[in-house]
Design an enzyme around this catalytic site. Structure first.
Site, PDB file in Angstrom:
ATOM      1  N   CYS A   1       0.811  -1.227   0.000  1.00  0.00           N
ATOM      2  CA  CYS A   1       0.000   0.000   0.000  1.00  0.00           C
ATOM      3  C   CYS A   1       0.838   1.268   0.000  1.00  0.00           C
ATOM      4  O   CYS A   1       0.297   2.359  -0.113  1.00  0.00           O
ATOM      5  CB  CYS A   1      -0.922   0.005   1.221  1.00  0.00           C
ATOM      6  SG  CYS A   1       0.017   0.079   2.753  1.00  0.00           S
TER       7      CYS A   1
ATOM      8  N   CYS B   1      -1.328  -4.210   7.862  1.00  0.00           N
ATOM      9  CA  CYS B   1      -1.148  -2.965   8.636  1.00  0.00           C
ATOM     10  C   CYS B   1      -0.408  -3.283   9.945  1.00  0.00           C
ATOM     11  O   CYS B   1       0.482  -2.541  10.361  1.00  0.00           O
ATOM     12  CB  CYS B   1      -2.495  -2.323   8.937  1.00  0.00           C
ATOM     13  SG  CYS B   1      -3.592  -2.196   7.514  1.00  0.00           S
TER      14      CYS B   1
HETATM   15 FE1  FES Z   1      -1.242   0.210   4.415  1.00  0.00          FE
HETATM   16 FE2  FES Z   1      -2.805  -0.167   6.507  1.00  0.00          FE
HETATM   17  S1  FES Z   1      -3.428   0.150   4.462  1.00  0.00           S
HETATM   18  S2  FES Z   1      -0.656  -0.138   6.443  1.00  0.00           S
END
Ligand code: FES
Length: 166
Positions: free
Chosen positions: A35, A108
């Protein structure tokens, strides 16, 4: 809203241990290839009952709300743990009272776990496990701030826009 989301929201209303620690013994930084979020954790050790334990842990994050909530919990949980004990904590354990990470949020928690492992490996007296995780160490302890390491990686082509949740 699930219990987990509720707990994250509560943790975010008063996040613990945020910010750079200038007298830290070690620091670890990771970025998630999934992400693009980043997290840095600082550790300070102390001597207690003849053992070297974590006295304080702090973090800075350019990450999602879950990563911030887990880092807040984790930095509290780490107090009093030896480096070996800390290295055994996985993403779920570091989430503490937030509850079990839902499948979509496990990475995460792994961001926090990765920053912790990176910091433990940077501490020369630690025989921390070197298990690989999905996160990638992005800089050494020499980088002064998270924003600098991000800027270096993106060669300045980054614009950070604060999000107003209200
Ligand atoms: Fe990337 Fe939570 S969406 S760390």
């Amino acid at each position: 809203m699930s219990d987990f989301e509720n707990n994250v929201r509560q943790a975010l209303s008063n996040p613990q241990n945020q910010g750079e620690m200038t007298d830290a013994d070690s620091v670890g930084t990771v970025g998630s290839p999934d992400c693009g979020d980043m997290l840095r954790m600082w550790l300070k050790f102390t001597e207690k009952d003849g053992k070297k334990v974590i006295d304080r842990a702090t973090f800075q994050s350019f990450g999602c709300q879950t990563a911030i909530a887990v880092a807040s919990m984790a930095t509290e949980l780490l107090k009093g743990k030896t480096a070996q004990e800390a290295a055994k904590l996985d993403a779920q354990a570091l989430s503490g009272e937030l509850g079990e990470l839902p499948p979509m949020k496990i990475h995460c928690g792994e961001l926090v776990q990765g920053a912790l492992k990176n910091a433990l490996e940077g501490d020369s007296n630690t025989n921390a496990s070197t298990q690989s995780s999905d996160t990638t160490p992005t800089s050494s302890a020499a980088s002064p701030t998270l924003i600098e390491s991000i800027s270096n990686q993106t060669k300045g082509n980054i614009r950070i826009v604060p999000i107003d949740n209200d």
